[in-house]
Motif scaffolding. Structure first.
Motif, PDB file in Angstrom:
ATOM      1  N   UNK A 176       0.848  -1.205   0.000  1.00  0.00           N
ATOM      2  CA  UNK A 176       0.000   0.000   0.000  1.00  0.00           C
ATOM      3  C   UNK A 176       0.882   1.253   0.000  1.00  0.00           C
ATOM      4  N   UNK A 177       2.008   1.195   0.699  1.00  0.00           N
ATOM      5  CA  UNK A 177       2.826   2.432   0.773  1.00  0.00           C
ATOM      6  C   UNK A 177       3.371   2.810  -0.612  1.00  0.00           C
ATOM      7  N   UNK A 178       3.535   1.821  -1.495  1.00  0.00           N
ATOM      8  CA  UNK A 178       3.975   2.135  -2.867  1.00  0.00           C
ATOM      9  C   UNK A 178       2.874   2.820  -3.676  1.00  0.00           C
ATOM     10  N   UNK A 179       1.641   2.759  -3.166  1.00  0.00           N
ATOM     11  CA  UNK A 179       0.521   3.325  -3.941  1.00  0.00           C
ATOM     12  C   UNK A 179       0.269   4.806  -3.634  1.00  0.00           C
ATOM     13  N   UNK A 180       0.913   5.341  -2.586  1.00  0.00           N
ATOM     14  CA  UNK A 180       0.653   6.753  -2.223  1.00  0.00           C
ATOM     15  C   UNK A 180       0.894   7.710  -3.402  1.00  0.00           C
ATOM     16  N   UNK A 368     -14.311  25.816  11.387  1.00  0.00           N
ATOM     17  CA  UNK A 368     -13.075  25.872  12.166  1.00  0.00           C
ATOM     18  C   UNK A 368     -12.206  24.646  11.867  1.00  0.00           C
ATOM     19  N   UNK A 369     -12.837  23.475  11.816  1.00  0.00           N
ATOM     20  CA  UNK A 369     -12.089  22.241  11.516  1.00  0.00           C
ATOM     21  C   UNK A 369     -11.473  22.355  10.120  1.00  0.00           C
ATOM     22  N   UNK A 370     -12.283  22.877   9.186  1.00  0.00           N
ATOM     23  CA  UNK A 370     -11.811  22.998   7.806  1.00  0.00           C
ATOM     24  C   UNK A 370     -10.564  23.882   7.707  1.00  0.00           C
ATOM     25  N   UNK A 371     -10.604  25.064   8.352  1.00  0.00           N
ATOM     26  CA  UNK A 371      -9.449  25.951   8.170  1.00  0.00           C
ATOM     27  C   UNK A 371      -8.228  25.449   8.947  1.00  0.00           C
ATOM     28  N   UNK A 372      -8.463  24.801  10.096  1.00  0.00           N
ATOM     29  CA  UNK A 372      -7.314  24.233  10.834  1.00  0.00           C
ATOM     30  C   UNK A 372      -6.667  23.122   9.991  1.00  0.00           C
ATOM     31  N   UNK A 373      -7.496  22.341   9.324  1.00  0.00           N
ATOM     32  CA  UNK A 373      -6.976  21.258   8.487  1.00  0.00           C
ATOM     33  C   UNK A 373      -6.207  21.849   7.293  1.00  0.00           C
ATOM     34  N   UNK A 374      -6.772  22.909   6.677  1.00  0.00           N
ATOM     35  CA  UNK A 374      -6.100  23.526   5.524  1.00  0.00           C
ATOM     36  C   UNK A 374      -4.725  24.048   5.937  1.00  0.00           C
ATOM     37  N   UNK A 375      -4.636  24.648   7.113  1.00  0.00           N
ATOM     38  CA  UNK A 375      -3.343  25.158   7.588  1.00  0.00           C
ATOM     39  C   UNK A 375      -2.324  24.033   7.674  1.00  0.00           C
ATOM     40  N   UNK A 376      -2.743  22.882   8.247  1.00  0.00           N
ATOM     41  CA  UNK A 376      -1.791  21.773   8.381  1.00  0.00           C
ATOM     42  C   UNK A 376      -1.361  21.260   6.999  1.00  0.00           C
ATOM     43  N   UNK A 377      -2.329  21.167   6.098  1.00  0.00           N
ATOM     44  CA  UNK A 377      -2.021  20.633   4.755  1.00  0.00           C
ATOM     45  C   UNK A 377      -1.037  21.550   4.037  1.00  0.00           C
ATOM     46  N   UNK A 378      -1.310  22.853   4.078  1.00  0.00           N
ATOM     47  CA  UNK A 378      -0.450  23.794   3.345  1.00  0.00           C
ATOM     48  C   UNK A 378       0.940  23.875   3.965  1.00  0.00           C
ATOM     49  N   UNK A 379       1.007  23.635   5.248  1.00  0.00           N
ATOM     50  CA  UNK A 379       2.306  23.686   5.925  1.00  0.00           C
ATOM     51  C   UNK A 379       3.131  22.428   5.627  1.00  0.00           C
ATOM     52  N   UNK A 380       2.459  21.266   5.547  1.00  0.00           N
ATOM     53  CA  UNK A 380       3.201  19.996   5.491  1.00  0.00           C
ATOM     54  C   UNK A 380       3.331  19.376   4.097  1.00  0.00           C
ATOM     55  N   UNK A 381       2.413  19.701   3.178  1.00  0.00           N
ATOM     56  CA  UNK A 381       2.441  18.987   1.892  1.00  0.00           C
ATOM     57  C   UNK A 381       2.856  19.908   0.749  1.00  0.00           C
ATOM     58  N   UNK A 382       3.489  19.334  -0.290  1.00  0.00           N
ATOM     59  CA  UNK A 382       3.938  20.178  -1.396  1.00  0.00           C
ATOM     60  C   UNK A 382       2.743  20.760  -2.155  1.00  0.00           C
ATOM     61  N   UNK A 383       2.842  22.028  -2.609  1.00  0.00           N
ATOM     62  CA  UNK A 383       1.710  22.616  -3.340  1.00  0.00           C
ATOM     63  C   UNK A 383       1.357  21.759  -4.559  1.00  0.00           C
ATOM     64  N   UNK A 384       0.081  21.748  -4.926  1.00  0.00           N
ATOM     65  CA  UNK A 384      -0.364  20.861  -6.000  1.00  0.00           C
ATOM     66  C   UNK A 384       0.239  21.232  -7.352  1.00  0.00           C
ATOM     67  N   UNK A 385       0.566  22.519  -7.501  1.00  0.00           N
ATOM     68  CA  UNK A 385       1.104  22.977  -8.783  1.00  0.00           C
ATOM     69  C   UNK A 385       2.480  22.381  -9.099  1.00  0.00           C
ATOM     70  N   UNK A 386       3.205  21.935  -8.099  1.00  0.00           N
ATOM     71  CA  UNK A 386       4.546  21.395  -8.349  1.00  0.00           C
ATOM     72  C   UNK A 386       4.428  19.903  -8.675  1.00  0.00           C
ATOM     73  N   UNK A 387       5.536  19.349  -9.179  1.00  0.00           N
ATOM     74  CA  UNK A 387       5.474  17.943  -9.581  1.00  0.00           C
ATOM     75  C   UNK A 387       5.769  16.978  -8.443  1.00  0.00           C
ATOM     76  N   UNK A 388       6.064  17.517  -7.244  1.00  0.00           N
ATOM     77  CA  UNK A 388       6.483  16.607  -6.172  1.00  0.00           C
ATOM     78  C   UNK A 388       5.313  15.731  -5.713  1.00  0.00           C
ATOM     79  N   UNK A 389       5.685  14.598  -5.127  1.00  0.00           N
ATOM     80  CA  UNK A 389       4.641  13.670  -4.713  1.00  0.00           C
ATOM     81  C   UNK A 389       4.616  13.565  -3.187  1.00  0.00           C
ATOM     82  N   UNK A 390       3.779  12.706  -2.630  1.00  0.00           N
ATOM     83  CA  UNK A 390       3.794  12.515  -1.183  1.00  0.00           C
ATOM     84  C   UNK A 390       4.024  11.039  -0.877  1.00  0.00           C
TER      85      UNK A 390
END
Ligand code: HEM
Length: 556
Positions: A176-180, A368-390
């Motif tokens: 499964x980890x290869x499928x991320x 409130x849950x939505x914006x707290x979640x968005x903050x974590x996502x934007x802080x930790x994950x590469x922006x979608x516009x770039x080619x990087x993966x997770x």
């Protein structure tokens, strides 16, 4: 209690034949057909009086178990069950009727049902005696054609054990980890297509300079297209292209099948009394649609398997999808593999699409849950516009995302209820359970049981999954008193084999959507859950779709 139509028919035929010959002293001689029909009707009425009135009210060994009050004379709690979404009356009973693990209730024509409510009782039905409690035949015939009759979902006993053993490696976390990266790249593709559609809608609406692009979208259809593509690539190694093309034939086939249908409902009800194999042969439109869809899905799967086998023969198979791993294990015939793939396609995409639909609804309600979640996502994950993966590590290290995922799966598990039938005389928590008793396993009730989750069981609260202090072990089970409190994927040998796949896919999809968009309810009345008409069936989704005002948030 099923109608013993074979015995009734045999007696009617035998006695009718004797009557038609004048072979019974003091009985008038009659035509065979007349005698058969009259005898059949008479026995049917006797049986109905026994099954609907005498047995459930006076003779059943299940009498004495706690049960809801207010039964109608012929139809028990049926009006309540059909008047509310699947699982909701059961939730009310679980939280209000004192019981030691089993509640009895009467359904249509007073048919007896048991709800299993405590961790010990659930452990018995799902784990220690799981093969005593099997899936009823009616289920196999109603959905088996689409979900693969001989696949893992419908086999029982040793056959199931063997299939599960052969398939498990394909679902192990090391695969499964290869499928991320697949989950992430499809999530990005979906978000890009949604962004384009929203910008185009917003341009037509011409909101004025400076306003952010926004539009009302039906999130369920986008979610289904994304999850179909994901199970296509990650499960079977084929991109169905449903995100790119909304009229994709496979996508349309499933949409049509899972749309609420009056005939499907009627056939489902008849299935309570009439054998599934007989109903399946009735020349009605719903059967025709299901058979045609099954042929198409089967042909698609068979074609994919041949393609993969050729690759395997040429030693070119390096794919990481589930089918490739299963093929390399060599434990399946081609025909059976087709059924397994049909199971993965249907079980693996409608469920996650339902989770995404409820996720966006809940986040639109809980800003409130939505914006707290968005903050974590934007802080930790590469922006979608770039080619990087997770990677799996990136997702694992996002406590709030995982908490929100778990809480959505608890609060609105996609499968509200599933059925079992005792295959032999057995027992639950010491209560005798005769062969043929229907058992309702109700994630929608157990996931919100106050005795297991505490007084805030009915509240949406992702923080219950966040440790309160170092060493807070209860947070791993959301603060619940037992692992059996979380029934979304069931437990034991028949639990969802795709659980790790589904959670990873859901986390990636949710992160990409929430990172890019802001969601608000379009219909403000729907802030009250009771106002949403919920479509029953295998998965629970809003019957009229979920329309959400979606705004593109710049900067990620
Ligand atoms: C959020 C997503 C999902 C949920 C909530 C879910 C839930 C469930 C549940 C409740 C069952 C048990 C049904 C029963 O026995 O009555 C089940 C079984 C199963 N699920 Fe899932 N599922 C999800 C996603 C997936 C995915 C992505 C796959 C495959 C890739 C999958 C494959 C299966 C299979 C093969 C079984 C049958 C297991 C067996 O009988 O041994 N599911 N699932």
């Amino acid at each position: 209690m099923g109608l013993p139509y074979r015995s009734i028919s045999a007696v009617s035929l035998g006695v009718g034949y004797l009557l038609s010959l004048g072979g019974l002293p003091q009985a008038p001689k009659t035509g065979l057909l007349f005698a058969f029909v009259a005898l059949w009707s008479f026995q049917f009425m006797l049986y109905a009086a026994w099954a609907v009135v005498l047995y459930p009210k006076l003779f059943s060994p299940l009498l004495g178990l706690p049960e809801p009050t207010g039964n109608s004379f012929f139809n028990g709690q049926w009006a309540k069950i059909t008047g509310k979404p699947t699982g909701i009356p059961m939730l009310e009973w679980v939280n209000s009727i004192p019981n030691d693990g089993v509640i009895r209730y009467l359904g249509l024509l007073n048919q007896e049902r048991l709800i299993v409510t405590s961790p010990k009782a659930l452990a018995e039905v799902l784990t220690t005696k799981s093969y005593d409690f099997q899936k009823p035949d009616s289920l196999r015939f109603s959905i088996g054609r689409i979900l693969g009759m001989t696949g893992i979902l419908f086999t029982e006993g040793d056959e199931h054990r063997a299939q599960r053993r052969s398939l498990l490696p394909a679902f192990a976390f090391r695969h499964i980890k290869d499928l991320y990266p697949v989950f992430w790249s499809k999530s990005r593709e979906c978000v890009d297509a949604m962004t384009e559609a929203i910008i185009s809608d917003a341009a037509k609406a011409a909101e004025g300079p400076g306003s952010r692009p926004a539009s009302v979208i039906e999130v369920g259809t986008w979610a289904s297209r994304a999850t179909l593509d994901i199970i296509g690539v990650a499960g079977l190694g084929r991109d169905f292209g449903a995100i790119e093309n909304p009229t994709n034939e496979l996508n349309q086939t499933y949409q049509h099948l899972f749309r609420p249908s009056r005939q499907a409902e009627i056939l489902g009800l008849l299935g309570l009394f009439i054998p599934g194999w007989f109903l399946d042969k009735l020349p009605v439109k719903r059967n025709g649609d299901v058979h045609a869809a099954a042929r198409f899905i089967r042909a698609t799967c068979a074609d994919l398997i041949q393609e993969k086998k050729q690759k395997l023969a040429r030693k070119e198979l390096t794919d990481v999808d589930i089918l490739s791993v299963a093929l390399e294990s060599g434990g399946f015939t081609d025909e059976n593999l087709v059924d397994q793939m049909m199971t993965f396609l249907a079980a693996g995409h409608e469920t996650t699409a339902s989770s995404m639909t409820w996720a966006i609804y809940l986040l639109a309600r809980h800003q409130y849950v939505q914006s707290r979640l968005r903050d974590e996502i934007r802080e930790r994950l590469p922006p979608l516009g770039t080619d990087s993966t997770v990677s799996s590590l990136d997702i694992d290290h996002m406590p709030y995302l995982n908490a929100v995922v778990n809480e959505i799966l608890r609060y609105f598990g996609p499968v509200p209820m599933t059925l079992r039938e005792s295959a032999i005389d057995t027992s639950i928590q010491g209560h005798f359970v005769p062969k043929g008793t229907r058992i309702m396993i109700t994630p929608w009730a157990i996931n919100k049981s106050e005795s297991m989750w505490g007084a805030d069981a009915l509240q949406f609260n992702p923080d219950r999954w966040i440790p309160k202090s170092e060493g807070d072990k209860r947070a791993a089970s959301g603060g619940a008193t037992s692992n059996y409190a979380f029934m979304t994927f069931l437990h034991g040998p028949r639990s969802c084999i795709g659980q790790a796949f589904a959670k990873a896919e859901f986390a990636c999809l949710l992160a990409s959507w929430v990172g890019r968009f802001e969601f608000e309810l379009h219909n403000k009345e729907e802030a009250d859950e009771a106002k949403i008409l919920i479509k029953g069936g295998i998965t629970a989704r809003p019957a009229k779709g979920m329309y959400i005002k979606t705004t593109v948030v710049e900067g990620w």
